[in-house]
Scaffold this motif. Structure first.
Motif, PDB file in Angstrom:
ATOM      1  N   GLU A   1       1.103  -1.383   0.073  1.00 34.23           N
ATOM      2  CA  GLU A   1      -0.589   0.016   0.036  1.00 34.23           C
ATOM      3  C   GLU A   1       0.414   1.306  -0.076  1.00 34.23           C
ATOM      4  O   GLU A   1       2.327   1.281   0.512  1.00 34.23           O
ATOM      5  CB  GLU A   1      -0.673   0.259   1.009  1.00 34.23           C
ATOM      6  CG  GLU A   1      -0.918   1.223   2.105  1.00 34.23           C
ATOM      7  CD  GLU A   1      -1.757   1.117   3.713  1.00 34.23           C
ATOM      8  OE1 GLU A   1      -2.680   1.734   3.559  1.00 34.23           O
ATOM      9  OE2 GLU A   1      -1.233  -0.068   4.109  1.00 34.23           O
ATOM     10  N   TYR A   2       0.456   2.555  -0.709  1.00 34.99           N
ATOM     11  CA  TYR A   2       1.280   3.616  -0.490  1.00 34.99           C
ATOM     12  C   TYR A   2       0.317   4.415   0.279  1.00 34.99           C
ATOM     13  O   TYR A   2      -0.684   5.269  -0.333  1.00 34.99           O
ATOM     14  CB  TYR A   2       2.010   3.780  -2.266  1.00 34.99           C
ATOM     15  CG  TYR A   2       2.493   5.408  -1.917  1.00 34.99           C
ATOM     16  CD1 TYR A   2       3.302   4.776  -1.695  1.00 34.99           C
ATOM     17  CD2 TYR A   2       1.636   6.326  -2.505  1.00 34.99           C
ATOM     18  CE1 TYR A   2       4.393   6.483  -1.727  1.00 34.99           C
ATOM     19  CE2 TYR A   2       2.342   7.768  -2.224  1.00 34.99           C
ATOM     20  CZ  TYR A   2       3.814   7.700  -1.891  1.00 34.99           C
ATOM     21  OH  TYR A   2       4.865   8.331  -1.775  1.00 34.99           O
TER      22      TYR A   2
ATOM     23  N   PRO B   1       2.044   7.407   2.228  1.00 33.39           N
ATOM     24  CA  PRO B   1       3.163   7.640   2.978  1.00 33.39           C
ATOM     25  C   PRO B   1       3.016   8.326   4.186  1.00 33.39           C
ATOM     26  O   PRO B   1       2.583   8.899   4.722  1.00 33.39           O
ATOM     27  CB  PRO B   1       3.259   8.943   1.739  1.00 33.39           C
ATOM     28  CG  PRO B   1       2.496   9.339   1.020  1.00 33.39           C
ATOM     29  CD  PRO B   1       1.627   8.116   0.899  1.00 33.39           C
TER      30      PRO B   1
ATOM     31  N   SER C   1       6.982   4.003   2.353  1.00 35.41           N
ATOM     32  CA  SER C   1       5.611   4.410   1.545  1.00 35.41           C
ATOM     33  C   SER C   1       4.573   4.114   2.681  1.00 35.41           C
ATOM     34  O   SER C   1       3.401   4.149   2.162  1.00 35.41           O
ATOM     35  CB  SER C   1       5.979   3.402   0.768  1.00 35.41           C
ATOM     36  OG  SER C   1       6.040   2.045   1.954  1.00 35.41           O
ATOM     37  N   SER C   2       4.635   3.556   4.137  1.00 32.58           N
ATOM     38  CA  SER C   2       3.687   3.069   4.606  1.00 32.58           C
ATOM     39  C   SER C   2       4.448   3.038   6.126  1.00 32.58           C
ATOM     40  O   SER C   2       4.849   2.883   6.984  1.00 32.58           O
ATOM     41  CB  SER C   2       2.461   1.962   4.508  1.00 32.58           C
ATOM     42  OG  SER C   2       3.940   0.826   4.493  1.00 32.58           O
TER      43      SER C   2
ATOM     44  N   GLU D   1       3.902  13.516   3.686  1.00 32.78           N
ATOM     45  CA  GLU D   1       4.921  13.246   3.259  1.00 32.78           C
ATOM     46  C   GLU D   1       6.179  13.875   4.219  1.00 32.78           C
ATOM     47  O   GLU D   1       5.322  14.773   4.319  1.00 32.78           O
ATOM     48  CB  GLU D   1       5.339  13.766   2.024  1.00 32.78           C
ATOM     49  CG  GLU D   1       4.724  12.967   0.372  1.00 32.78           C
ATOM     50  CD  GLU D   1       4.782  13.241  -0.447  1.00 32.78           C
ATOM     51  OE1 GLU D   1       4.654  14.210  -0.798  1.00 32.78           O
ATOM     52  OE2 GLU D   1       4.390  12.512  -1.604  1.00 32.78           O
TER      53      GLU D   1
END
Length: 77
Positions: free
Chosen positions: A39-40, A42, A56-57, A74
């Motif tokens: 899964e993305y 951030p 990314s997770s 992010e």
């Protein structure tokens, strides 16, 4: 009176949008994850040695022993 209430409501909504939001750090718990989904979503992780690193997770961040916790989103540049 209807116009005044509408203007007051508009000011209230605008005022709410400019308020700072609270930031909640999610702490990594033991045992650390061994497998994460692809899964993305951030996150900006806090490293135990200091500094930050983007993952990314949250699962991928907490899989590393060098991460103490993370914030959703992010990392700032």
């Amino acid at each position: 009176m209807r116009i005044a209430l509408g203007a007051l409501a508009a000011l209230f909504i605008v005022g709410c949008q400019t308020q700072p939001t609270a930031t909640l750090v999610t702490q990594c718990a033991e045992p650390r994850p061994q497998v994460c989904t692809m899964e993305y979503a951030p996150v900006c992780a806090d490293l135990t040695s200091g500094g930050k690193k983007q993952y990314s997770s949250g699962c991928n961040a907490c899989a590393h022993d060098s991460v103490s916790g993370y914030l959703n989103g992010e990392c700032p540049e």
